[in-house]
Design an enzyme around this catalytic site. Structure first.
Site, PDB file in Angstrom:
ATOM      1  N   GLU A 275       0.764  -1.509   0.112  1.00  0.00           N
ATOM      2  CA  GLU A 275      -0.029   0.102   0.154  1.00  0.00           C
ATOM      3  C   GLU A 275       1.083   1.268  -0.132  1.00  0.00           C
ATOM      4  OE1 GLU A 275      -3.749  -1.691   2.209  1.00  0.00           O
ATOM      5  OE2 GLU A 275      -3.017  -0.521   3.226  1.00  0.00           O
ATOM      6  N   ARG A 292      -1.616 -10.930   2.623  1.00  0.00           N
ATOM      7  CA  ARG A 292      -2.647 -11.822   2.591  1.00  0.00           C
ATOM      8  C   ARG A 292      -3.470 -11.114   1.142  1.00  0.00           C
ATOM      9  NH1 ARG A 292      -6.873  -7.428   3.612  1.00  0.00           N
ATOM     10  NH2 ARG A 292      -5.880  -6.493   5.486  1.00  0.00           N
TER      11      ARG A 292
HETATM   12  P1  ADP Z   1      -5.008   0.368   8.107  1.00  0.00           P
HETATM   13  O1  ADP Z   1      -4.113  -1.389   8.206  1.00  0.00           O
HETATM   14  O2  ADP Z   1      -5.783   0.432   9.452  1.00  0.00           O
HETATM   15  O3  ADP Z   1      -5.706  -0.599   6.635  1.00  0.00           O
HETATM   16  P2  ADP Z   1      -3.058   2.058   7.091  1.00  0.00           P
HETATM   17  O4  ADP Z   1      -1.972   2.195   7.284  1.00  0.00           O
HETATM   18  O5  ADP Z   1      -3.499   1.105   5.426  1.00  0.00           O
HETATM   19  O6  ADP Z   1      -3.596   1.566   8.038  1.00  0.00           O
HETATM   20  O7  ADP Z   1      -3.693   3.114   6.161  1.00  0.00           O
HETATM   21  C1  ADP Z   1      -5.381   3.609   6.376  1.00  0.00           C
HETATM   22  C2  ADP Z   1      -5.586   4.579   5.755  1.00  0.00           C
HETATM   23  O8  ADP Z   1      -5.884   6.127   6.228  1.00  0.00           O
HETATM   24  C3  ADP Z   1      -5.377   5.030   3.985  1.00  0.00           C
HETATM   25  O9  ADP Z   1      -5.194   4.676   3.206  1.00  0.00           O
HETATM   26  C4  ADP Z   1      -4.763   6.650   3.906  1.00  0.00           C
HETATM   27  O10 ADP Z   1      -6.430   7.147   3.861  1.00  0.00           O
HETATM   28  C5  ADP Z   1      -5.098   6.648   5.604  1.00  0.00           C
HETATM   29  N1  ADP Z   1      -3.387   6.953   6.285  1.00  0.00           N
HETATM   30  C6  ADP Z   1      -2.650   6.080   6.824  1.00  0.00           C
HETATM   31  N2  ADP Z   1      -1.770   7.284   6.739  1.00  0.00           N
HETATM   32  C7  ADP Z   1      -1.867   8.267   6.303  1.00  0.00           C
HETATM   33  C8  ADP Z   1      -0.504   9.718   6.443  1.00  0.00           C
HETATM   34  N3  ADP Z   1       0.079   9.539   6.438  1.00  0.00           N
HETATM   35  N4  ADP Z   1      -1.422  10.904   5.515  1.00  0.00           N
HETATM   36  C9  ADP Z   1      -2.852  10.853   5.152  1.00  0.00           C
HETATM   37  N5  ADP Z   1      -3.773   9.465   5.808  1.00  0.00           N
HETATM   38  C10 ADP Z   1      -2.997   8.500   6.052  1.00  0.00           C
END
Ligand code: ADP
Length: 651
Positions: A275, A292
């Site tokens: 991601e 996964r």
């Molecule tokens: P999870 O594992 O809980 O899904 P993620 O790390 O994949 O968490 O982040 C989920 C969502 O949160 C991302 O798709 C984005 O929309 C937002 N996000 C995560 N990190 C950032 C960041 N540093 N700045 C802005 N939005 C973020």
């Protein structure tokens, strides 16, 4: 090749995996909890094993029970689906120890990506770009606060072992830091049994673009295009699409190659997703790698023509990847919309209950539905409230989007609230149609997406009354056949509904060959056509579905779907009892009581935090007053509608 596969999951993903296994001639074993004895995944499997009570901590998350089920049935492999044990290295270890193939990456790869903080260190070494932040081991409040100041607000707090948007908080300034940290830690502890946090710079307006990667046991690694999952609520994906619109070939290739580098850095095998956040200037940053299958994998399947579960099972059997990078062709565009039992108007609170009506759009080569429930099934409070995934394909984005809207129009659900109208508002939004995407899309267009339908309610109540009238006329032919009844005084029909606990009547009065709801002058008529009503209102006519259940009536048109409550004396009594204080919005557990008896509280002040379905809900004071009584302690279970805290009357 595998002979027998146990699926350590439930719902749509268990059903979806079984379908492919069956096509490949692999026998399937379902596991199920007490709440799922009649679930579709159990019916679809060749064999099934009961693994314990409804809470997942006593069933789907118990490693020993799943391993025992595999041994008892002679399964040679376990597919973990997504969620539950899918990214749990101890589970993968237990499989290995008992000679079972875990359909997923090798244990060290899961371990490497299991912690978001450790993952970042590895990615940094592999020269995959990272968001500026802090991912150290020192979890002291002062250290974290100092690091946050250093990064500069707004900062994003993330659970190091988190997923699904849980344990995540945006902190806009330092005054909010402590409360946000505590709340995020509590949520992380409850959901992941680990409250380690990391900090990231909160990017202003990024897109979420992720790359599907696949590796085999022979050192081959490919990427299968990308998915744009920017449209999110509470950091959880709502609509996903592939390929990501308006990305240059250069960026696409750079991201794909970075993702493959990331996978190779940890000797990956099987399906994985890397991601990234994509900035407005086409810079991309690694966020995490999910080791996964993703919920949204079907959009990739529709544009590549590949079955990713089949790829997983082939790789797990030691076969090479079916295609090399240059053989992977992309065709057209695909969308996935996640249909949830939830109430968008009330912070997306899950809505549980029986699916009294569940009609889905017609399936075709271009419209696919992945679901684990059918009409009559129950959406229980124990698991994720997803009803179905709707996946559509078109030769280009515009065509696919048109198909998405049409299919959403054909979704009819009653018994629980759903996000279908909300999804349709997104799909119809001009900015979404122009692919102006960002992870803050929903927040930015709140005004348009949460359209206030209260002005429509009167007309929908009229339609509900008309529908009841048509039905009662059909069942009371004698009454209907005796026009004499109508000679002297106009016939009347009354339906009693309630709004906010207050009864109100909808009275229709015969007028010519139609009906009026006085003092409104409009003349309404309704006739039954096939499976829906054609409603006439003066010169106009349109279609409506009216789905009647015991306690409510849902009226759906192409404009809106409105759920009306029937008036019920019993319900009203309950409501009266419940309105003396702050009530639980759903079944759940109290995780923190923030006030004490005798405290003076201001309107909107947080009083208590409860957790349901692994999400936290803050119960706030409805008015200023004094706390008179607190009915529950931390750790206690509460049911939907139970009074939690009583305040003195407002001054
Ligand atoms: P999870 O594992 O809980 O899904 P993620 O790390 O994949 O968490 O982040 C989920 C969502 O949160 C991302 O798709 C984005 O929309 C937002 N996000 C995560 N990190 C950032 C960041 N540093 N700045 C802005 N939005 C973020």
């Amino acid at each position: 090749m595998l002979q027998k596969l146990l699926i350590a999951n439930r719902g749509e993903i268990a059903c979806r995996i079984m379908r492919t296994a069956r096509q490949m001639g692999i026998r399937t074993v379902a596991v199920y909890s007490a709440a799922d004895a009649n679930a579709q995944h159990v019916k679809l499997a060749d064999e099934s094993v009961y693994i314990g009570p409804a809470p997942s901590s006593e069933s789907y998350l118990v490693i020993d029970k799943i391993i025992a089920a595999a041994q008892a049935t002679g399964a040679d492999a376990i597919h973990p689906g997504y969620g539950f044990l899918s990214e749990n290295e101890r589970f993968a270890e237990a499989c290995a120890k008992h000679g079972l193939i875990f359909v997923g990456p090798p244990i060290p790869a899961i371990a490497a990506m299991g912690s978001k903080s450790a993952a970042k260190a590895i990615m940094s070494d592999a020269e995959v770009p990272l968001v500026p932040g802090y991912h150290g081991d020192d979890q002291d409040l002062d250290t974290l606060r100092a690091e946050a100041e250093k990064i500069g607000f707004p900062v994003l707090l993330k659970a190091a072992y988190g997923g699904g948007g849980k344990g995540m908080r945006v902190v806009n300034h330092s005054g909010e830091f402590t409360e946000a940290l505590q709340s995020a830690k509590r949520e992380a502890q409850a959901a992941f049994s680990n409250d380690k946090m990391l900090l990231e710079k909160y990017l202003g307006n990024p897109r979420h673009v992720e790359i599907q990667v696949f590796c085999d046991q022979h050192g081959n690694a490919v990427y299968l295009s990308e998915r744009d999952c920017s449209v999110q609520r509470r950091h959880q994906k709502v609509i996903e699409e592939a390929p990501a619109p308006s990305i240059s070939e250069f960026t696409r290739k750079a991201m794909g190659e970075a993702a493959v580098r990331a996978a190779q850095a940890i000797n990956y095998e099987g399906a994985g997703t890397v991601e990234f956040l994509l900035d407005t200037n086409s810079k991309f940053y690694f966020m995490e790698m999910n080791t996964r299958l993703q919920v949204e994998h079907p959009v990739t399947e529709l544009i590549t023509g590949q079955d990713l579960v089949q790829w997983q099972l082939l790789v797990a059997s030691g076969e090479p990847l079916p295609l090399a990078q240059e053989q992977i062709q992309l065709n057209g565009h695909a969308f996935e919309a996640r249909i949830y039992a939830e109430d968008p108007a009330h912070e997306f609170l899950p809505s549980t209950g029986p699916l009294t009506v569940l009609r889905t759009p017609e399936l075709s080569a271009h419209v696919r539905i992945d679901s684990g429930v059918i009409e009559g099934d129950e959406v229980s409070a124990y698991y994720d409230p997803m009803i179905a995934k709707l996946i559509v394909w078109g030769s280009n984005r515009t065509g696919a989007l048109r198909r998405l809207v049409t299919a959403l129009n054909d979704f009819r659900v009653a018994g629980v609230r759903t996000n279908v109208d909300f999804l349709r508002s997104i799909a119809n939004h001009p900015q979404f149609q122009r692919a102006e995407l960002s992870t803050r899309f929903i927040e930015r267009h709140e005004q348009d997406l949460f359209a206030d339908t209260s002005a429509l309610e009167d007309d929908y109540a009229t339609m509900a009354a008309l529908a009841e009238l048509v039905q009662s006329q059909q069942s009371q032919q004698a009454w209907f056949a005796n026009p004499g009844l109508q000679l002297n005084q106009p016939a009347q029909f009354t339906l009693t509904l309630q709004h906010d606990g207050q009864p109100y009547s909808v009275t229709l009065t015969a007028h010519g060959d139609g009906w009026q709801r006085l003092p409104d002058q409009r003349v309404w008529r309704a006739s039954w056509q096939h499976d829906r009503f054609r409603i006439h209102c003066n010169e106009r006519s349109f279609f409506a579905h009216v789905l009647a259940a015991a306690g409510d009536i849902t009226v759906m048109t192409e404009v809106a779907s409105i759920r009306l409550q029937r008036y019920d004396v019993l319900l009203e009594l309950q409501h009266e009892q419940a309105t003396g204080g702050m009530v639980a919005p759903m079944n759940g557990t109290v995780v923190a009581v923030l006030v004490a008896n005798g405290d003076e509280v201001a309107e909107g002040q947080p009083l208590l935090v409860m957790e349901a379905m692994k999400m936290e809900y803050t119960i706030r004071a409805s008015h200023a007053g004094t706390v008179e009584q607190i009915f529950y302690e931390s750790g206690e279970l509460v049911s939907d509608g139970a009074e939690l805290v009583r305040l003195s009357a407002s001054a």
